[in-house]
Design a protein around this motif. Structure first.
Motif, PDB file in Angstrom:
ATOM      1  N   THR A 158     -32.371  -9.398 -99.803  1.00 45.55           N
ATOM      2  CA  THR A 158     -31.749  -8.088-100.039  1.00 45.55           C
ATOM      3  C   THR A 158     -31.785  -7.206 -98.788  1.00 45.55           C
ATOM      4  O   THR A 158     -30.882  -6.400 -98.592  1.00 45.55           O
ATOM      5  N   SER A 159     -32.797  -7.386 -97.954  1.00 46.93           N
ATOM      6  CA  SER A 159     -32.835  -6.642 -96.688  1.00 46.93           C
ATOM      7  C   SER A 159     -31.667  -7.060 -95.802  1.00 46.93           C
ATOM      8  O   SER A 159     -31.041  -6.226 -95.141  1.00 46.93           O
ATOM      9  N   LYS A 160     -31.397  -8.354 -95.795  1.00 46.28           N
ATOM     10  CA  LYS A 160     -30.266  -8.878 -95.016  1.00 46.28           C
ATOM     11  C   LYS A 160     -28.953  -8.278 -95.530  1.00 46.28           C
ATOM     12  O   LYS A 160     -28.099  -7.873 -94.746  1.00 46.28           O
ATOM     13  N   LEU A 161     -28.822  -8.226 -96.856  1.00 42.26           N
ATOM     14  CA  LEU A 161     -27.615  -7.639 -97.452  1.00 42.26           C
ATOM     15  C   LEU A 161     -27.486  -6.162 -97.076  1.00 42.26           C
ATOM     16  O   LEU A 161     -26.421  -5.707 -96.660  1.00 42.26           O
ATOM     17  N   GLN A 162     -28.598  -5.434 -97.226  1.00 41.98           N
ATOM     18  CA  GLN A 162     -28.585  -4.003 -96.922  1.00 41.98           C
ATOM     19  C   GLN A 162     -28.249  -3.755 -95.446  1.00 41.98           C
ATOM     20  O   GLN A 162     -27.461  -2.869 -95.119  1.00 41.98           O
ATOM     21  N   LYS A 163     -28.833  -4.557 -94.565  1.00 43.70           N
ATOM     22  CA  LYS A 163     -28.584  -4.434 -93.124  1.00 43.70           C
ATOM     23  C   LYS A 163     -27.096  -4.617 -92.799  1.00 43.70           C
ATOM     24  O   LYS A 163     -26.555  -3.970 -91.909  1.00 43.70           O
ATOM     25  N   ASN A 164     -26.448  -5.514 -93.560  1.00 44.13           N
ATOM     26  CA  ASN A 164     -25.024  -5.776 -93.342  1.00 44.13           C
ATOM     27  C   ASN A 164     -24.112  -4.850 -94.144  1.00 44.13           C
ATOM     28  O   ASN A 164     -22.899  -5.052 -94.158  1.00 44.13           O
ATOM     29  N   GLY A 165     -24.703  -3.864 -94.832  1.00 42.91           N
ATOM     30  CA  GLY A 165     -23.905  -2.908 -95.589  1.00 42.91           C
ATOM     31  C   GLY A 165     -23.342  -3.471 -96.885  1.00 42.91           C
ATOM     32  O   GLY A 165     -22.316  -3.003 -97.382  1.00 42.91           O
ATOM     33  N   VAL A 166     -24.027  -4.485 -97.447  1.00 46.60           N
ATOM     34  CA  VAL A 166     -23.562  -5.147 -98.667  1.00 46.60           C
ATOM     35  C   VAL A 166     -24.393  -4.654 -99.849  1.00 46.60           C
ATOM     36  O   VAL A 166     -25.625  -4.664 -99.805  1.00 46.60           O
ATOM     37  N   GLY A 167     -23.709  -4.202-100.906  1.00 45.91           N
ATOM     38  CA  GLY A 167     -24.389  -3.783-102.122  1.00 45.91           C
ATOM     39  C   GLY A 167     -24.894  -4.993-102.892  1.00 45.91           C
ATOM     40  O   GLY A 167     -24.477  -6.128-102.650  1.00 45.91           O
ATOM     41  N   PHE A 168     -25.791  -4.746-103.854  1.00 45.74           N
ATOM     42  CA  PHE A 168     -26.407  -5.840-104.612  1.00 45.74           C
ATOM     43  C   PHE A 168     -26.422  -5.465-106.088  1.00 45.74           C
ATOM     44  O   PHE A 168     -26.903  -4.403-106.463  1.00 45.74           O
ATOM     45  N   VAL A 169     -25.880  -6.363-106.930  1.00 48.40           N
ATOM     46  CA  VAL A 169     -25.810  -6.123-108.371  1.00 48.40           C
ATOM     47  C   VAL A 169     -26.361  -7.333-109.114  1.00 48.40           C
ATOM     48  O   VAL A 169     -26.044  -8.471-108.787  1.00 48.40           O
ATOM     49  N   VAL A 170     -27.195  -7.052-110.130  1.00 45.11           N
ATOM     50  CA  VAL A 170     -27.711  -8.078-111.024  1.00 45.11           C
ATOM     51  C   VAL A 170     -27.209  -7.723-112.417  1.00 45.11           C
ATOM     52  O   VAL A 170     -27.634  -6.720-112.991  1.00 45.11           O
ATOM     53  N   THR A 171     -26.286  -8.516-112.948  1.00 47.20           N
ATOM     54  CA  THR A 171     -25.587  -8.142-114.189  1.00 47.20           C
ATOM     55  C   THR A 171     -26.500  -8.084-115.406  1.00 47.20           C
ATOM     56  O   THR A 171     -26.456  -7.107-116.160  1.00 47.20           O
ATOM     57  N   ASP A 172     -27.332  -9.104-115.637  1.00 53.48           N
ATOM     58  CA  ASP A 172     -28.148  -9.150-116.852  1.00 53.48           C
ATOM     59  C   ASP A 172     -29.231  -8.078-116.889  1.00 53.48           C
ATOM     60  O   ASP A 172     -29.601  -7.603-117.961  1.00 53.48           O
ATOM     61  N   GLN A 173     -29.757  -7.698-115.739  1.00 57.19           N
ATOM     62  CA  GLN A 173     -30.790  -6.659-115.687  1.00 57.19           C
ATOM     63  C   GLN A 173     -30.213  -5.286-115.339  1.00 57.19           C
ATOM     64  O   GLN A 173     -30.946  -4.328-115.183  1.00 57.19           O
ATOM     65  N   GLN A 174     -28.909  -5.213-115.221  1.00 53.62           N
ATOM     66  CA  GLN A 174     -28.180  -3.972-114.934  1.00 53.62           C
ATOM     67  C   GLN A 174     -28.758  -3.243-113.726  1.00 53.62           C
ATOM     68  O   GLN A 174     -29.069  -2.067-113.764  1.00 53.62           O
ATOM     69  N   ILE A 175     -28.895  -3.996-112.644  1.00 48.26           N
ATOM     70  CA  ILE A 175     -29.385  -3.434-111.387  1.00 48.26           C
ATOM     71  C   ILE A 175     -28.209  -3.272-110.449  1.00 48.26           C
ATOM     72  O   ILE A 175     -27.401  -4.181-110.288  1.00 48.26           O
ATOM     73  N   ASP A 176     -28.131  -2.111-109.832  1.00 47.33           N
ATOM     74  CA  ASP A 176     -27.072  -1.835-108.869  1.00 47.33           C
ATOM     75  C   ASP A 176     -27.706  -1.059-107.723  1.00 47.33           C
ATOM     76  O   ASP A 176     -27.988   0.138-107.846  1.00 47.33           O
ATOM     77  N   THR A 177     -27.953  -1.733-106.604  1.00 45.79           N
ATOM     78  CA  THR A 177     -28.662  -1.087-105.485  1.00 45.79           C
ATOM     79  C   THR A 177     -27.809  -0.090-104.722  1.00 45.79           C
ATOM     80  O   THR A 177     -28.288   0.485-103.755  1.00 45.79           O
ATOM     81  N   THR A 178     -26.594   0.107-105.176  1.00 41.30           N
ATOM     82  CA  THR A 178     -25.784   1.145-104.530  1.00 41.30           C
ATOM     83  C   THR A 178     -26.159   2.529-105.073  1.00 41.30           C
ATOM     84  O   THR A 178     -25.647   3.532-104.597  1.00 41.30           O
ATOM     85  N   THR A 179     -27.081   2.573-106.066  1.00 41.99           N
ATOM     86  CA  THR A 179     -27.571   3.846-106.609  1.00 41.99           C
ATOM     87  C   THR A 179     -29.084   3.928-106.409  1.00 41.99           C
ATOM     88  O   THR A 179     -29.765   2.900-106.378  1.00 41.99           O
ATOM     89  N   PRO A 180     -29.650   5.145-106.298  1.00 40.47           N
ATOM     90  CA  PRO A 180     -31.106   5.283-106.146  1.00 40.47           C
ATOM     91  C   PRO A 180     -31.876   4.710-107.343  1.00 40.47           C
ATOM     92  O   PRO A 180     -32.899   4.040-107.163  1.00 40.47           O
ATOM     93  N   THR A 181     -31.392   4.925-108.537  1.00 39.41           N
ATOM     94  CA  THR A 181     -32.061   4.394-109.730  1.00 39.41           C
ATOM     95  C   THR A 181     -32.023   2.875-109.724  1.00 39.41           C
ATOM     96  O   THR A 181     -33.000   2.214-110.091  1.00 39.41           O
ATOM     97  N   GLY A 182     -30.917   2.304-109.307  1.00 39.77           N
ATOM     98  CA  GLY A 182     -30.787   0.854-109.231  1.00 39.77           C
ATOM     99  C   GLY A 182     -31.763   0.258-108.234  1.00 39.77           C
ATOM    100  O   GLY A 182     -32.340  -0.803-108.478  1.00 39.77           O
TER     101      GLY A 182
END
Length: 187
Positions: free
Chosen positions: A78-102
């Motif tokens: 996920t650090s690699k994704l963040q460094k490259n400006g890529v968001g991260f979503v996990v559908t079943d756990q409803q995680i969306d790292t493009t938001t602070p809560t996620g």
């Protein structure tokens, strides 16, 4: 662009459910593989998906355990994704790292997943130790009984049958007769 990644651990498993969920999440490109999750470096399709992702893309998986088995591995990816400006979503756990809560939820669930994996490993280890204490033998079963081994040694000692004849009698290779009887093979 939404990029999906699906993984199952063994050839007996099917990732069709994951593919369906990724398509429903709007993934335009999906990478998938049948590979153990122990090391991210060993998963070619994961590496290809990470290389494919660009700034502004969203990397989508169905469950955290499909991506990583340890918090270190998960953090690295996920650090690699963040460094490259890529968001991260996990559908079943409803995680969306493009938001602070996620981001918060992601870190909590990642820690819990690692904790659960450690508990499973500890239980398996305890089970193996308990089984060994009860005399359970692990590994491949011997192909020959003690009686058969004694028969081979007796046949070799008697010297009536050739080594090849003894091998044929017990349906083993000739070099196995030498090894099991403790005899030296003729050159």
């Amino acid at each position: 662009m939404k990029i999906g990644y699906a993984r199952v651990s063994s050839t007996g498993q099917d990732y069709q459910t994951q593919l369906d969920k990724l398509q429903a999440a709007g993934c335009e490109k999906i990478f998938h593989e049948k590979q153990s999750g122990k090391s991210a470096d060993d998963r070619a399709q994961l590496q290809a998906a990470l290389e494919f992702a660009r700034d502004g893309d969203i990397f989508v998986i169905t469950k955290l355990d499909r991506l990583a088995r340890s918090m270190n591995d998960l953090t690295s990816i996920t650090s690699k994704l963040q460094k490259n400006g890529v968001g991260f979503v996990v559908t079943d756990q409803q995680i969306d790292t493009t938001t602070p809560t996620g981001k918060l939820l992601f870190n909590i669930l990642g820690s819990l997943a690692e904790f659960e994996r450690d508990l499973i490993n500890a239980r398996c280890d305890e089970g193996r130790k308990a089984a060994k204490a009860k005399g359970v033998q692990f590994g491949r079963k011997p192909k020959m009984t003690d009686d058969q081994l004694e028969g081979i040694r007796a046949d070799v000692k008697a010297g009536i049958l050739s080594m090849q004849a003894i091998a044929d009698k017990y349906q083993i290779a000739r070099n196995s007769v030498y090894r099991l009887a403790g005899a030296k093979e003729a050159a």
